[in-house]
Design a protein around this motif. Structure first.
Motif, PDB file in Angstrom:
ATOM      1  N   ALA A 104      14.345 -28.961 -37.715  1.00  0.00           N
ATOM      2  CA  ALA A 104      14.794 -27.681 -38.013  1.00  0.00           C
ATOM      3  C   ALA A 104      15.212 -27.588 -39.674  1.00  0.00           C
ATOM      4  CB  ALA A 104      16.123 -27.473 -37.296  1.00  0.00           C
ATOM      5  N   VAL A 105      15.800 -28.637 -40.039  1.00  0.00           N
ATOM      6  CA  VAL A 105      16.081 -28.609 -41.607  1.00  0.00           C
ATOM      7  C   VAL A 105      14.773 -28.340 -42.458  1.00  0.00           C
ATOM      8  CG1 VAL A 105      16.682 -30.164 -43.286  1.00  0.00           C
ATOM      9  CG2 VAL A 105      18.270 -30.031 -41.154  1.00  0.00           C
ATOM     10  N   ILE A 289       6.076 -23.228 -40.572  1.00  0.00           N
ATOM     11  CA  ILE A 289       7.234 -23.018 -39.973  1.00  0.00           C
ATOM     12  C   ILE A 289       7.176 -22.981 -38.668  1.00  0.00           C
ATOM     13  CG2 ILE A 289       9.157 -21.601 -39.749  1.00  0.00           C
ATOM     14  CD1 ILE A 289       9.052 -20.455 -42.537  1.00  0.00           C
ATOM     15  N   ALA A 290       6.210 -22.574 -38.056  1.00  0.00           N
ATOM     16  CA  ALA A 290       5.895 -22.539 -36.470  1.00  0.00           C
ATOM     17  C   ALA A 290       5.409 -23.917 -36.031  1.00  0.00           C
ATOM     18  CB  ALA A 290       4.687 -21.399 -36.373  1.00  0.00           C
ATOM     19  N   GLY A 291       4.780 -24.555 -37.201  1.00  0.00           N
ATOM     20  CA  GLY A 291       4.311 -26.057 -36.656  1.00  0.00           C
ATOM     21  C   GLY A 291       5.661 -26.830 -36.729  1.00  0.00           C
ATOM     22  N   PHE A 292       6.695 -26.668 -37.479  1.00  0.00           N
ATOM     23  CA  PHE A 292       7.834 -27.400 -37.434  1.00  0.00           C
ATOM     24  C   PHE A 292       8.741 -27.319 -36.138  1.00  0.00           C
ATOM     25  CE2 PHE A 292       7.794 -27.709 -42.269  1.00  0.00           C
ATOM     26  CZ  PHE A 292       7.857 -29.325 -42.181  1.00  0.00           C
ATOM     27  N   PHE A 293       8.638 -25.961 -35.584  1.00  0.00           N
ATOM     28  CA  PHE A 293       9.234 -25.779 -34.373  1.00  0.00           C
ATOM     29  C   PHE A 293       8.449 -26.095 -33.181  1.00  0.00           C
ATOM     30  CE2 PHE A 293      11.700 -22.467 -37.138  1.00  0.00           C
ATOM     31  CZ  PHE A 293      12.954 -22.766 -36.533  1.00  0.00           C
ATOM     32  N   LEU A 294       7.186 -26.374 -33.578  1.00  0.00           N
ATOM     33  CA  LEU A 294       6.246 -27.026 -32.352  1.00  0.00           C
ATOM     34  C   LEU A 294       6.759 -28.270 -32.192  1.00  0.00           C
ATOM     35  CD1 LEU A 294       4.081 -27.000 -30.310  1.00  0.00           C
ATOM     36  CD2 LEU A 294       2.427 -27.379 -32.224  1.00  0.00           C
ATOM     37  N   VAL A 295       6.803 -28.991 -33.435  1.00  0.00           N
ATOM     38  CA  VAL A 295       7.171 -30.430 -33.406  1.00  0.00           C
ATOM     39  C   VAL A 295       8.586 -30.685 -32.825  1.00  0.00           C
ATOM     40  CG1 VAL A 295       7.472 -32.537 -34.734  1.00  0.00           C
ATOM     41  CG2 VAL A 295       5.344 -30.977 -35.391  1.00  0.00           C
ATOM     42  N   LEU A 348      -2.864 -27.637 -42.795  1.00  0.00           N
ATOM     43  CA  LEU A 348      -1.323 -26.983 -42.358  1.00  0.00           C
ATOM     44  C   LEU A 348      -0.809 -27.510 -41.206  1.00  0.00           C
ATOM     45  CD1 LEU A 348      -1.380 -23.754 -44.425  1.00  0.00           C
ATOM     46  CD2 LEU A 348      -0.498 -26.103 -45.322  1.00  0.00           C
ATOM     47  N   LEU A 349      -1.601 -27.719 -39.958  1.00  0.00           N
ATOM     48  CA  LEU A 349      -1.155 -27.750 -38.841  1.00  0.00           C
ATOM     49  C   LEU A 349      -0.537 -29.389 -38.669  1.00  0.00           C
ATOM     50  CD1 LEU A 349      -0.903 -27.071 -35.814  1.00  0.00           C
ATOM     51  CD2 LEU A 349      -3.176 -27.651 -35.203  1.00  0.00           C
ATOM     52  N   GLY A 350      -1.271 -30.226 -39.211  1.00  0.00           N
ATOM     53  CA  GLY A 350      -0.914 -31.646 -39.270  1.00  0.00           C
ATOM     54  C   GLY A 350       0.187 -32.099 -40.124  1.00  0.00           C
ATOM     55  N   LEU A 351       0.630 -31.344 -41.031  1.00  0.00           N
ATOM     56  CA  LEU A 351       1.471 -31.549 -41.742  1.00  0.00           C
ATOM     57  C   LEU A 351       2.929 -31.689 -41.251  1.00  0.00           C
ATOM     58  CD1 LEU A 351       2.656 -31.920 -44.821  1.00  0.00           C
ATOM     59  CD2 LEU A 351       2.607 -29.608 -45.056  1.00  0.00           C
ATOM     60  N   PRO A 352       3.528 -30.709 -40.428  1.00  0.00           N
ATOM     61  CA  PRO A 352       4.809 -30.915 -39.833  1.00  0.00           C
ATOM     62  C   PRO A 352       4.793 -32.093 -38.962  1.00  0.00           C
ATOM     63  CG  PRO A 352       3.948 -28.610 -39.616  1.00  0.00           C
ATOM     64  CD  PRO A 352       2.865 -29.480 -40.195  1.00  0.00           C
ATOM     65  N   PHE A 353       3.492 -32.689 -38.155  1.00  0.00           N
ATOM     66  CA  PHE A 353       3.729 -33.480 -37.179  1.00  0.00           C
ATOM     67  C   PHE A 353       3.841 -34.842 -38.050  1.00  0.00           C
ATOM     68  CE2 PHE A 353       1.502 -30.665 -34.842  1.00  0.00           C
ATOM     69  CZ  PHE A 353       1.698 -30.960 -33.676  1.00  0.00           C
TER      70      PHE A 353
END
Length: 439
Positions: A104-105, A289-295, A348-353
């Motif tokens: 979230a942060v 941002i969507a990726g972070f919420f998915l993670v 970009l999809l792999g970055l939040p993971f």
């Protein structure tokens, strides 16, 4: 660019960007060390914001290239407080919820990166004087950010307070529910009340004074120094810590290298101008941002090391795709554009993971009492990557096979390291000493 107006050489833009990262790289561990000793963050945030305010005001009044460079150095000092903030989050969250909090942060940070450039839509229209200072499209961002940091300073003073770390509640503290139950019971049985009064009245004044003095509260214990018996080599040269610091460096190195490559690539292959690139970066920000919420959602059911492995696999697939299709694009405009969109989307999809899982794991495998300093070291490693990544990519824009090949080699290295250390990428078990059998 503003540096060109001040007759600065082209490399001065890169120096200005690197100066901010360099200051944060140096001050991050220092702010973390400070927060570990005083166990609070509000004072540190207020102090660091002063550097952001002064640095941005220097950028606003910048009348020479050296003042602009100095302004980025000063503002970068304030960025070092991020280590204290991550240390605070670690101390005030449970391990099971930490990945969700970090996600979230980081999503909030990415939202700021997405919204910030949009303010240039009206800042570029500024053209007036503020006393002796000229406010135009080049100086207005500095004035605007100075005002935003001032607003942030007042918000922290009035709305933020330090939450006590978990486990800091004294052992003699009685929960409110137990107090309520005790109050509902009679304080003394009727038949014992008289005996108790007789025994109390039989005490002489000396005995009463002795009893009261023995029941007086003891002075509060002094806070121990968290760095007693601390060894940096033992803390940071352990196998699992080295793997996570390497993952931090490689992912940020590859990310900043790709960011450096994207703008020249879109201008060359698709003719994107300022508007086209702005739209592209906005869409990229929405995806991240969507990726972070998915993670954040996946971290409820998956271990951090599993999320990290998934992220590295996605990043590796993105790098292979770019090597095959983007290093030497073939085909028509629509076909090449689709190849580019898929490559950027996968990266970009792999970055939040990777980002969330390695921060969460790092907070669990390092000591909690020195978490601010440890997070400062981690952020310094990332700061070094954000300096070296653009330098590496900037010189190899015309030779994408070499640039992307090195990125693929680094990803292969971290994946091998992770496979070999997979069993250690977990929170170490807490050792609980058995109570004495007599007790």
């Amino acid at each position: 660019m503003r540096s060109s107006l001040l007759e600065a050489p082209p490399y001065f833009l890169g120096l200005g960007l690197s100066a901010f990262s360099f200051s944060g790289l140096v001050t991050g561990p220092l702010f973390g060390l400070w927060s570990d000793r005083i166990r609070t963050t509000k004072t540190i945030i207020l102090f660091s914001n002063v550097f952001e305010i002064v640095g941005n005001f220097m950028y606003f009044i910048g009348y020479s290239k050296w003042l602009l460079l100095s302004s980025r150095l000063v503002a970068g000092i304030g960025a070092g407080a991020g280590s204290s903030i991550f240390g605070f989050l670690t101390r005030t969250t449970l391990p099971d919820e930490r990945a969700r909090v970090f996600a979230a942060v980081m999503a909030c940070r990415q939202a700021g990166l997405l919204i910030g450039p949009a303010f240039n839509i009206f800042l570029r229209l500024c053209d007036f004087k503020l006393g002796p200072f000229v406010v135009n499209k080049y100086t207005s961002p500095g004035l605007f950010m100075c005002a935003m940091w001032l607003l942030m300073q007042f918000a922290v003073m009035g709305l933020y307070w330090d939450v006590p770390p978990l486990g800091s509640i004294p052992e003699h503290h009685t929960p409110l529910t137990e107090v309520k139950l005790e109050e509902e019971e009679p304080l003394m049985e009727d038949e014992d009340r008289g005996a108790g009064m007789d025994s109390y009245s039989s005490l002489n004044p000396e005995q009463t004074e002795t009893q009261l003095s023995s029941e007086s509260p003891s002075p509060p214990p002094t806070t121990p120094n968290p760095f007693d018996n601390f060894s940096a080599s033992h803390e940071f040269l352990r196998e699992e810590v080295v793997v996570l610091l390497t993952a931090q460096f490689i992912t940020l190195f590859n990310q900043t290298a790709l960011e450096t490559m994207v703008t020249p690539l879109t201008q060359k292959n698709f003719g994107f101008g300022e508007l086209g690139n702005s739209v592209m970066y906005s869409l990229c920000g929405v995806e991240v941002i969507a990726g972070f919420f998915l993670v954040r959602w996946l971290s409820r059911v998956l271990e951090d090391r599993v999320v990290l492995a998934v992220g590295l696999l996605i990043c590796s697939g993105a790098c292979v795709w770019c090597l095959i299709f983007l290093a030497n694009p073939q085909g028509g405009f629509a076909f090449v554009l689709m190849e580019f969109i898929i490559g950027v989307f996968l990266q970009l999809l792999g970055l939040p993971f990777v980002a969330v899982s390695q921060v969460s794991l790092f907070s669990k495998v390092t000591a909690e009492k020195t978490q601010g300093f440890s997070q400062g070291v981690r952020r310094s490693v990332g700061g070094l990557a954000t300096i070296l990544g653009p330098l590496w990519a900037g010189g190899l824009i015309g030779n994408l096979y070499v640039m992307l090949g090195m990125m693929m080699l680094l990803l292969t290295l971290i994946m091998i390291m992770m496979v070999l250390s997979y069993e250690k990428l977990v929170e170490p078990p807490k050792v609980e000493h058995a109570e004495d059998s007599e007790n």
